[in-house]
Motif scaffolding. Sequence first.
Motif, PDB file in Angstrom:
ATOM      1  N   ALA A  87      61.022  19.432  53.190  1.00  0.00           N
ATOM      2  CA  ALA A  87      60.862  19.073  54.672  1.00  0.00           C
ATOM      3  C   ALA A  87      61.736  19.935  55.406  1.00  0.00           C
ATOM      4  N   GLU A  88      62.528  21.096  54.826  1.00  0.00           N
ATOM      5  CA  GLU A  88      63.122  21.871  55.532  1.00  0.00           C
ATOM      6  C   GLU A  88      62.676  23.224  55.210  1.00  0.00           C
ATOM      7  N   PRO A  89      62.772  24.313  56.244  1.00  0.00           N
ATOM      8  CA  PRO A  89      62.397  25.740  55.977  1.00  0.00           C
ATOM      9  C   PRO A  89      63.225  26.382  54.972  1.00  0.00           C
ATOM     10  N   VAL A  90      62.711  27.260  54.183  1.00  0.00           N
ATOM     11  CA  VAL A  90      63.635  27.899  53.104  1.00  0.00           C
ATOM     12  C   VAL A  90      63.629  29.386  53.440  1.00  0.00           C
ATOM     13  N   PRO A  91      64.813  30.041  53.825  1.00  0.00           N
ATOM     14  CA  PRO A  91      64.903  31.451  53.940  1.00  0.00           C
ATOM     15  C   PRO A  91      64.556  32.100  52.475  1.00  0.00           C
ATOM     16  N   ALA A  92      63.842  33.055  52.798  1.00  0.00           N
ATOM     17  CA  ALA A  92      63.335  33.973  51.537  1.00  0.00           C
ATOM     18  C   ALA A  92      63.328  35.506  51.707  1.00  0.00           C
ATOM     19  N   LYS A  93      63.181  36.127  50.577  1.00  0.00           N
ATOM     20  CA  LYS A  93      63.195  37.707  50.657  1.00  0.00           C
ATOM     21  C   LYS A  93      62.383  38.267  49.770  1.00  0.00           C
ATOM     22  N   LEU A  94      61.555  39.216  49.973  1.00  0.00           N
ATOM     23  CA  LEU A  94      60.643  39.707  48.913  1.00  0.00           C
ATOM     24  C   LEU A  94      60.930  41.336  48.916  1.00  0.00           C
ATOM     25  N   ILE A  95      61.323  41.843  47.972  1.00  0.00           N
ATOM     26  CA  ILE A  95      61.835  43.214  47.615  1.00  0.00           C
ATOM     27  C   ILE A  95      60.690  43.786  46.728  1.00  0.00           C
ATOM     28  N   THR A  96      60.030  44.912  47.336  1.00  0.00           N
ATOM     29  CA  THR A  96      58.740  45.471  46.566  1.00  0.00           C
ATOM     30  C   THR A  96      59.090  46.859  45.999  1.00  0.00           C
ATOM     31  N   TYR A  97      58.925  47.101  44.828  1.00  0.00           N
ATOM     32  CA  TYR A  97      58.969  48.362  44.426  1.00  0.00           C
ATOM     33  C   TYR A  97      57.397  48.720  43.763  1.00  0.00           C
ATOM     34  N   ALA A  98      57.105  50.149  43.986  1.00  0.00           N
ATOM     35  CA  ALA A  98      55.856  50.680  43.525  1.00  0.00           C
ATOM     36  C   ALA A  98      55.792  50.716  42.022  1.00  0.00           C
ATOM     37  N   ALA A  99      54.740  50.845  41.487  1.00  0.00           N
ATOM     38  CA  ALA A  99      54.483  50.700  39.870  1.00  0.00           C
ATOM     39  C   ALA A  99      55.381  51.830  39.340  1.00  0.00           C
ATOM     40  N   GLY A 100      56.160  51.207  38.410  1.00  0.00           N
ATOM     41  CA  GLY A 100      57.154  52.287  37.674  1.00  0.00           C
ATOM     42  C   GLY A 100      58.141  52.768  38.156  1.00  0.00           C
ATOM     43  N   GLN A 101      58.217  52.793  39.529  1.00  0.00           N
ATOM     44  CA  GLN A 101      59.538  53.084  40.358  1.00  0.00           C
ATOM     45  C   GLN A 101      60.719  52.148  40.438  1.00  0.00           C
ATOM     46  N   HIS A 102      61.787  51.964  39.923  1.00  0.00           N
ATOM     47  CA  HIS A 102      62.735  51.033  40.077  1.00  0.00           C
ATOM     48  C   HIS A 102      64.071  51.643  40.536  1.00  0.00           C
ATOM     49  N   GLN A 103      63.971  52.728  41.316  1.00  0.00           N
ATOM     50  CA  GLN A 103      65.182  53.443  41.703  1.00  0.00           C
ATOM     51  C   GLN A 103      65.678  52.691  43.157  1.00  0.00           C
ATOM     52  N   ARG A 104      64.311  52.505  44.197  1.00  0.00           N
ATOM     53  CA  ARG A 104      64.692  52.242  45.298  1.00  0.00           C
ATOM     54  C   ARG A 104      63.232  51.618  45.668  1.00  0.00           C
ATOM     55  N   PRO A 105      63.579  50.331  46.368  1.00  0.00           N
ATOM     56  CA  PRO A 105      62.321  49.576  46.763  1.00  0.00           C
ATOM     57  C   PRO A 105      61.589  50.123  47.885  1.00  0.00           C
ATOM     58  N   GLU A 106      60.492  50.066  48.062  1.00  0.00           N
ATOM     59  CA  GLU A 106      59.438  50.700  49.141  1.00  0.00           C
ATOM     60  C   GLU A 106      59.313  49.690  50.160  1.00  0.00           C
TER      61      GLU A 106
ATOM     62  N   PHE B  64      62.016  36.254  55.511  1.00  0.00           N
ATOM     63  CA  PHE B  64      61.519  35.289  56.300  1.00  0.00           C
ATOM     64  C   PHE B  64      61.585  34.174  55.857  1.00  0.00           C
ATOM     65  N   TYR B  65      61.196  32.965  56.616  1.00  0.00           N
ATOM     66  CA  TYR B  65      61.349  31.615  56.244  1.00  0.00           C
ATOM     67  C   TYR B  65      59.954  31.093  55.941  1.00  0.00           C
ATOM     68  N   ILE B  66      59.913  30.112  54.825  1.00  0.00           N
ATOM     69  CA  ILE B  66      58.929  29.715  54.767  1.00  0.00           C
ATOM     70  C   ILE B  66      59.136  28.084  54.906  1.00  0.00           C
ATOM     71  N   ALA B  67      58.046  27.633  56.141  1.00  0.00           N
ATOM     72  CA  ALA B  67      58.070  26.433  56.745  1.00  0.00           C
ATOM     73  C   ALA B  67      57.757  25.276  55.822  1.00  0.00           C
ATOM     74  N   PRO B  68      58.353  24.002  55.930  1.00  0.00           N
ATOM     75  CA  PRO B  68      57.908  23.026  55.373  1.00  0.00           C
ATOM     76  C   PRO B  68      56.679  22.830  54.812  1.00  0.00           C
ATOM     77  N   GLY B  69      56.469  22.395  53.722  1.00  0.00           N
ATOM     78  CA  GLY B  69      54.958  22.190  53.264  1.00  0.00           C
ATOM     79  C   GLY B  69      54.210  23.522  53.530  1.00  0.00           C
ATOM     80  N   ASP B  70      54.747  24.637  53.834  1.00  0.00           N
ATOM     81  CA  ASP B  70      53.844  26.040  53.864  1.00  0.00           C
ATOM     82  C   ASP B  70      53.855  26.874  52.608  1.00  0.00           C
ATOM     83  N   SER B  71      52.958  27.641  52.590  1.00  0.00           N
ATOM     84  CA  SER B  71      52.842  28.643  51.554  1.00  0.00           C
ATOM     85  C   SER B  71      52.760  29.999  52.134  1.00  0.00           C
ATOM     86  N   HIS B  72      53.312  31.042  50.855  1.00  0.00           N
ATOM     87  CA  HIS B  72      52.911  32.462  51.356  1.00  0.00           C
ATOM     88  C   HIS B  72      52.508  33.215  50.057  1.00  0.00           C
ATOM     89  N   ALA B  73      51.412  33.795  50.426  1.00  0.00           N
ATOM     90  CA  ALA B  73      50.706  34.602  49.416  1.00  0.00           C
ATOM     91  C   ALA B  73      51.171  35.908  49.236  1.00  0.00           C
TER      92      ALA B  73
END
Length: 306
Positions: free
Chosen positions: A171-190, A195-204
Amino acid sequence: MSIFPKRTVAGSAVTIHWNLTLPPAMESAVCPYVRIGIHTPDGKTYMLFEEPVLLLPSTAAPAPPGLQQSGTYQYLNKHTPLLVLASYLAGKQPRGKLVEILTNIQNGRHYYFTWSVPPGAPPGKYTLLSEMYLNGSLKHSGTAAEDFFYVEQLDITTYSAGEVNIHNPGAEPVPAKLITYAAGQHQRPENLEVFYIAPGDSHAVNTAGKSIFLVYNEERITIPLHAWQQPRSLRNQQYHALHKEETGEPVTYVLPHEGEEAWRLTGPQRAIWEAADGMTSAIQLRETDNNSYDEMIAHGLITEIR
């Protein structure tokens, strides 16, 4: 009062700091009845402390021999954790209020309570109960507006073609972070997304061709969405690695801290060692050479994070 951490998860633990400061002009002993507890979002109350506290008036006394301190010696030294001090000083405070806070930390009586969050604790906002009864009067915490913490929960659902859904059932918003790397590249995220995920909400999230990590709960929890519910491979972090080149071929020697045993890795074994960085799934590394992977697991050269 102070709570550490401010955001936690079910099955973890929370530490609560309570500072009781005596009035400087107090001349007679008092013995208030104190209740400290936790109110959960589903209406339950867990009591942490429920008993009388004897408070004696302070009287200045000479400092014991050997203490480099002038004047009078009135209080035992308080080894207050820096996190407690930081919590009291957080936010915008008038200078006079900061002086009062610092004085109370030294003069006060400090209590610490640890609450184990039940494994099935519902997500949401948990508020602290702080009551002090004296001569029929009830006094609450001076920091009541901030006396709360959150239990967070994010549910992950995977679909075909790398589609992942992140759901906040609380019932409370949850702060979250997405870190994305290109396939096979783990040196530096691209890419980095906060963002916040609102109560009862989803993020695809679409993880196809990417390595994407979900980070939340004050960055204590990291979930590899691209390898959700799959073991990840990690080279043994207690072993030394020496990289060389022999007759034009790269070679890695792996040596434990003790003993004379060592391994010489070339070809697929070396490739597996290099790729086992804790980010890559075991399924991906088995595609390199399944037999070599099993052999390296058997010798403890790599392990799996499940």
